[in-house]
Design a protein around this motif. Structure first.
Motif, PDB file in Angstrom:
ATOM      1  N   LEU A 125       8.336  -5.819  -7.284  1.00 46.14           N
ATOM      2  CA  LEU A 125       6.995  -5.093  -8.070  1.00 46.14           C
ATOM      3  C   LEU A 125       5.834  -5.741  -7.458  1.00 46.14           C
ATOM      4  O   LEU A 125       5.058  -5.108  -7.327  1.00 46.14           O
ATOM      5  N   ALA A 126       5.541  -6.707  -7.643  1.00 44.49           N
ATOM      6  CA  ALA A 126       4.527  -7.620  -6.884  1.00 44.49           C
ATOM      7  C   ALA A 126       3.345  -7.241  -6.112  1.00 44.49           C
ATOM      8  O   ALA A 126       2.635  -7.010  -5.410  1.00 44.49           O
ATOM      9  N   GLU A 127       4.772  -7.330  -4.820  1.00 43.28           N
ATOM     10  CA  GLU A 127       4.858  -7.158  -3.688  1.00 43.28           C
ATOM     11  C   GLU A 127       4.607  -5.234  -3.188  1.00 43.28           C
ATOM     12  O   GLU A 127       2.611  -4.754  -2.484  1.00 43.28           O
ATOM     13  N   LEU A 128       4.042  -4.513  -4.434  1.00 44.00           N
ATOM     14  CA  LEU A 128       4.045  -2.699  -4.157  1.00 44.00           C
ATOM     15  C   LEU A 128       2.892  -2.707  -4.418  1.00 44.00           C
ATOM     16  O   LEU A 128       1.716  -2.525  -4.281  1.00 44.00           O
ATOM     17  N   CYS A 129       2.739  -3.488  -6.246  1.00 46.02           N
ATOM     18  CA  CYS A 129       1.625  -3.488  -7.099  1.00 46.02           C
ATOM     19  C   CYS A 129       0.146  -4.043  -6.314  1.00 46.02           C
ATOM     20  O   CYS A 129      -0.868  -3.627  -6.352  1.00 46.02           O
ATOM     21  N   PHE A 130       0.570  -5.285  -4.958  1.00 48.74           N
ATOM     22  CA  PHE A 130      -0.810  -6.120  -4.307  1.00 48.74           C
ATOM     23  C   PHE A 130      -0.817  -5.133  -2.799  1.00 48.74           C
ATOM     24  O   PHE A 130      -1.241  -6.523  -2.006  1.00 48.74           O
ATOM     25  N   SER A 131      -0.191  -4.366  -2.584  1.00 51.72           N
ATOM     26  CA  SER A 131      -0.159  -3.862  -1.228  1.00 51.72           C
ATOM     27  C   SER A 131      -1.590  -3.012  -1.099  1.00 51.72           C
ATOM     28  O   SER A 131      -0.771  -1.786  -1.134  1.00 51.72           O
ATOM     29  N   THR A 132      -2.206  -3.028  -1.389  1.00 50.95           N
ATOM     30  CA  THR A 132      -3.417  -1.729  -1.914  1.00 50.95           C
ATOM     31  C   THR A 132      -3.903  -1.281  -0.514  1.00 50.95           C
ATOM     32  O   THR A 132      -4.607  -2.183   0.736  1.00 50.95           O
ATOM     33  N   SER A 133      -5.319  -0.292   0.069  1.00 52.67           N
ATOM     34  CA  SER A 133      -6.622   0.190   0.565  1.00 52.67           C
ATOM     35  C   SER A 133      -6.888  -0.933   0.509  1.00 52.67           C
ATOM     36  O   SER A 133      -8.183  -0.880   1.333  1.00 52.67           O
ATOM     37  N   MET A 134      -7.361  -1.646  -0.430  1.00 51.66           N
ATOM     38  CA  MET A 134      -8.422  -2.451  -0.804  1.00 51.66           C
ATOM     39  C   MET A 134      -8.970  -3.023  -0.418  1.00 51.66           C
ATOM     40  O   MET A 134     -10.097  -3.708   0.719  1.00 51.66           O
ATOM     41  N   PRO A 135      -8.025  -4.654   0.558  1.00 52.58           N
ATOM     42  CA  PRO A 135      -8.148  -5.535   1.512  1.00 52.58           C
ATOM     43  C   PRO A 135      -9.039  -4.193   2.651  1.00 52.58           C
ATOM     44  O   PRO A 135     -10.094  -5.228   3.328  1.00 52.58           O
ATOM     45  N   ALA A 136      -8.379  -3.486   3.205  1.00 50.72           N
ATOM     46  CA  ALA A 136      -8.527  -2.740   4.383  1.00 50.72           C
ATOM     47  C   ALA A 136     -10.468  -1.974   3.731  1.00 50.72           C
ATOM     48  O   ALA A 136     -11.331  -2.704   4.912  1.00 50.72           O
ATOM     49  N   ARG A 137     -10.627  -2.176   2.799  1.00 51.72           N
ATOM     50  CA  ARG A 137     -12.169  -1.286   2.438  1.00 51.72           C
ATOM     51  C   ARG A 137     -13.305  -2.419   2.368  1.00 51.72           C
ATOM     52  O   ARG A 137     -14.283  -2.685   2.809  1.00 51.72           O
ATOM     53  N   ILE A 138     -12.564  -3.681   2.055  1.00 52.12           N
ATOM     54  CA  ILE A 138     -13.542  -4.366   2.196  1.00 52.12           C
ATOM     55  C   ILE A 138     -13.647  -5.529   3.263  1.00 52.12           C
ATOM     56  O   ILE A 138     -15.277  -5.599   3.828  1.00 52.12           O
ATOM     57  N   ALA A 176     -21.692  -1.262  -2.756  1.00 54.42           N
ATOM     58  CA  ALA A 176     -20.619  -0.715  -4.438  1.00 54.42           C
ATOM     59  C   ALA A 176     -19.611  -1.687  -4.353  1.00 54.42           C
ATOM     60  O   ALA A 176     -19.029  -1.134  -3.075  1.00 54.42           O
ATOM     61  N   ILE A 177     -19.789  -1.579  -5.683  1.00 55.76           N
ATOM     62  CA  ILE A 177     -17.916  -1.851  -6.088  1.00 55.76           C
ATOM     63  C   ILE A 177     -17.656  -1.596  -6.694  1.00 55.76           C
ATOM     64  O   ILE A 177     -17.543  -0.733  -7.753  1.00 55.76           O
ATOM     65  N   VAL A 178     -15.984  -0.815  -6.202  1.00 52.50           N
ATOM     66  CA  VAL A 178     -15.713   0.459  -6.845  1.00 52.50           C
ATOM     67  C   VAL A 178     -14.088   1.112  -5.863  1.00 52.50           C
ATOM     68  O   VAL A 178     -13.617   0.235  -5.075  1.00 52.50           O
ATOM     69  N   PHE A 179     -12.963   1.211  -7.278  1.00 50.47           N
ATOM     70  CA  PHE A 179     -11.754   1.089  -6.877  1.00 50.47           C
ATOM     71  C   PHE A 179     -10.947   2.629  -6.735  1.00 50.47           C
ATOM     72  O   PHE A 179     -11.579   3.065  -7.929  1.00 50.47           O
ATOM     73  N   ALA A 180     -10.466   3.359  -6.429  1.00 43.32           N
ATOM     74  CA  ALA A 180      -9.910   4.388  -6.662  1.00 43.32           C
ATOM     75  C   ALA A 180      -8.745   3.738  -7.425  1.00 43.32           C
ATOM     76  O   ALA A 180      -8.397   2.284  -7.472  1.00 43.32           O
ATOM     77  N   ASP A 181      -7.961   5.084  -7.788  1.00 44.56           N
ATOM     78  CA  ASP A 181      -7.038   4.336  -9.033  1.00 44.56           C
ATOM     79  C   ASP A 181      -5.521   3.478  -7.970  1.00 44.56           C
ATOM     80  O   ASP A 181      -5.091   2.541  -8.521  1.00 44.56           O
ATOM     81  N   ASP A 182      -5.145   4.638  -6.886  1.00 44.85           N
ATOM     82  CA  ASP A 182      -4.650   3.569  -6.015  1.00 44.85           C
ATOM     83  C   ASP A 182      -4.893   2.223  -5.445  1.00 44.85           C
ATOM     84  O   ASP A 182      -3.858   1.384  -5.479  1.00 44.85           O
ATOM     85  N   GLU A 183      -5.570   2.079  -5.999  1.00 41.99           N
ATOM     86  CA  GLU A 183      -6.271   0.461  -5.781  1.00 41.99           C
ATOM     87  C   GLU A 183      -6.446  -0.338  -6.657  1.00 41.99           C
ATOM     88  O   GLU A 183      -6.851  -1.567  -6.518  1.00 41.99           O
ATOM     89  N   LYS A 184      -5.814   0.161  -7.711  1.00 45.62           N
ATOM     90  CA  LYS A 184      -5.646  -0.867  -9.429  1.00 45.62           C
ATOM     91  C   LYS A 184      -4.280  -1.281  -9.465  1.00 45.62           C
ATOM     92  O   LYS A 184      -3.501  -0.745  -9.302  1.00 45.62           O
ATOM     93  N   PRO A 185      -4.553  -2.649  -8.822  1.00 43.57           N
ATOM     94  CA  PRO A 185      -2.412  -2.807  -9.168  1.00 43.57           C
ATOM     95  C   PRO A 185      -2.041  -2.179 -10.691  1.00 43.57           C
ATOM     96  O   PRO A 185      -1.069  -2.325 -10.829  1.00 43.57           O
ATOM     97  N   ASN A 186      -2.810  -2.652 -11.657  1.00 41.02           N
ATOM     98  CA  ASN A 186      -2.589  -2.643 -13.436  1.00 41.02           C
ATOM     99  C   ASN A 186      -1.909  -0.765 -13.403  1.00 41.02           C
ATOM    100  O   ASN A 186      -1.008  -0.838 -14.115  1.00 41.02           O
TER     101      ASN A 186
END
Length: 306
Positions: free
Chosen positions: A151-164, A172-182
């Motif tokens: 679950l950790a691997e799946l939750c904390f593997s998003t497109s956020m690092p690529a966008r950084i 601007a600091i903006v998250f898509a829902d899919d980039e939110k581990p919660n």
């Protein structure tokens, strides 16, 4: 045990005494509290593993380093600090839920009841959010731990690092829902029905002759055999999950972690003006998520033999 925010980071408390604290850059532990509840150590180490062994975690860690890097200008440090604050807000529940669940499961089984009894209401709720779907079907803590870590691997593997990597200070600091581990954890757990968990159990039982439902069977295995079985089951869990629609983007989770983390490191190094110490060699996983390393319960001989 309960946990609360202390500035930037996470704290584990026992009877209102801060027993453990992870600042993202370091861990602090209280010796007297650990004597009462040794699972606090595992809890904080799980935070560390998320930060060191997932794409989003490593990005968070790198940004935290940048936020206190004297060689960076003030605007860059502030931008990195704002990203860290936003990341913590969108990942705190996933971080604490997984760290609490896996931290308890990593301990010796005789320690579980006291550790669960010491949880605050919030943390008991987050522990149960994983325990209810998983423990209802899976009985051995070794397998429970593997699923919790997946679950950790799946939750904390998003497109956020690529966008950084496309962002610079001032953006601007903006998250898509899919980039939110919660958000991702909630979506995944919504799909962890009893029927699905039983299907996963059948898949895991099919790849080994070991009775993976028996704690005694696991503990009878030599450590190296445990680690080998960990790897085999982790691979099967991932293959099982790849065939399912969790309602979120899993491209990063099943993709090339090595290349992505390398890009993040290079980009944030360029903002700092020099090379920050690397907490993770992006090539160590061969471009894929690590399967057999120090992440699993079987790596902890103290938990296994105490």
């Amino acid at each position: 045990m309960s946990c609360r925010k202390l500035g930037s980071g996470y704290a584990a408390e026992i009877d209102a005494v801060v027993a453990g604290f992870h600042s993202v850059l370091s861990i602090s532990l209280d010796a007297l509290s650990l004597a009462e509840n040794p699972t606090v150590t595992f809890h904080e180490v799980l935070h560390e593993r998320i930060l060191m062994r997932t794409p989003d975690g490593l990005t968070h860690l790198r940004l935290k380093q940048l936020s206190v890097e004297c060689a960076a200008d003030e605007g860059t440090r502030n931008w990195a600090a704002q990203w860290c604050e936003a990341i913590e807000q969108e990942s705190a529940i996933a971080h604490e839920s997984i760290a609490t669940y896996c931290g308890i499961k990593q301990a010796a089984c005789k320690e579980h009841p006291a550790a669960i009894a010491a949880l605050s209401a919030d943390y008991l709720s987050w522990f149960q959010s994983l325990a209810e779907p998983i423990d209802k079907v899976f009985y051995a803590s070794y397998v429970q731990y593997l699923i919790g870590w997946f679950l950790a691997e799946l939750c904390f593997s998003t497109s956020m690092p690529a966008r950084i990597c496309l962002n610079r200070p001032g953006s601007a600091i903006v998250f898509a829902d899919d980039e939110k581990p919660n958000w991702r954890l909630e979506r995944i757990l919504d799909r962890f029905s009893e029927e699905e968990m039983k299907d996963l159990l059948r898949c895991l039982q099919a790849v080994t002759t070991v009775d993976i439902q028996s704690e005694d069977a696991w503990e009878a295995l030599p450590i190296q055999d445990q680690k080998s079985l960990d790897g085999q089951l982790s691979k099967t869990i991932r293959e099982w999950a790849e065939e399912r629609d969790f309602g979120l983007d899993t491209t990063v989770a099943y993709g090339d972690w090595g290349a992505l983390t390398s890009k993040v490191v290079t980009h944030l190094d360029s903002l700092e003006g020099g090379e920050m110490p690397s907490p993770l060699d992006p090539s160590r996983s061969g471009g894929q998520p690590p399967i057999t390393d120090d992440l699993h319960k079987s790596s902890n001989e103290t938990a296994r033999t105490s």
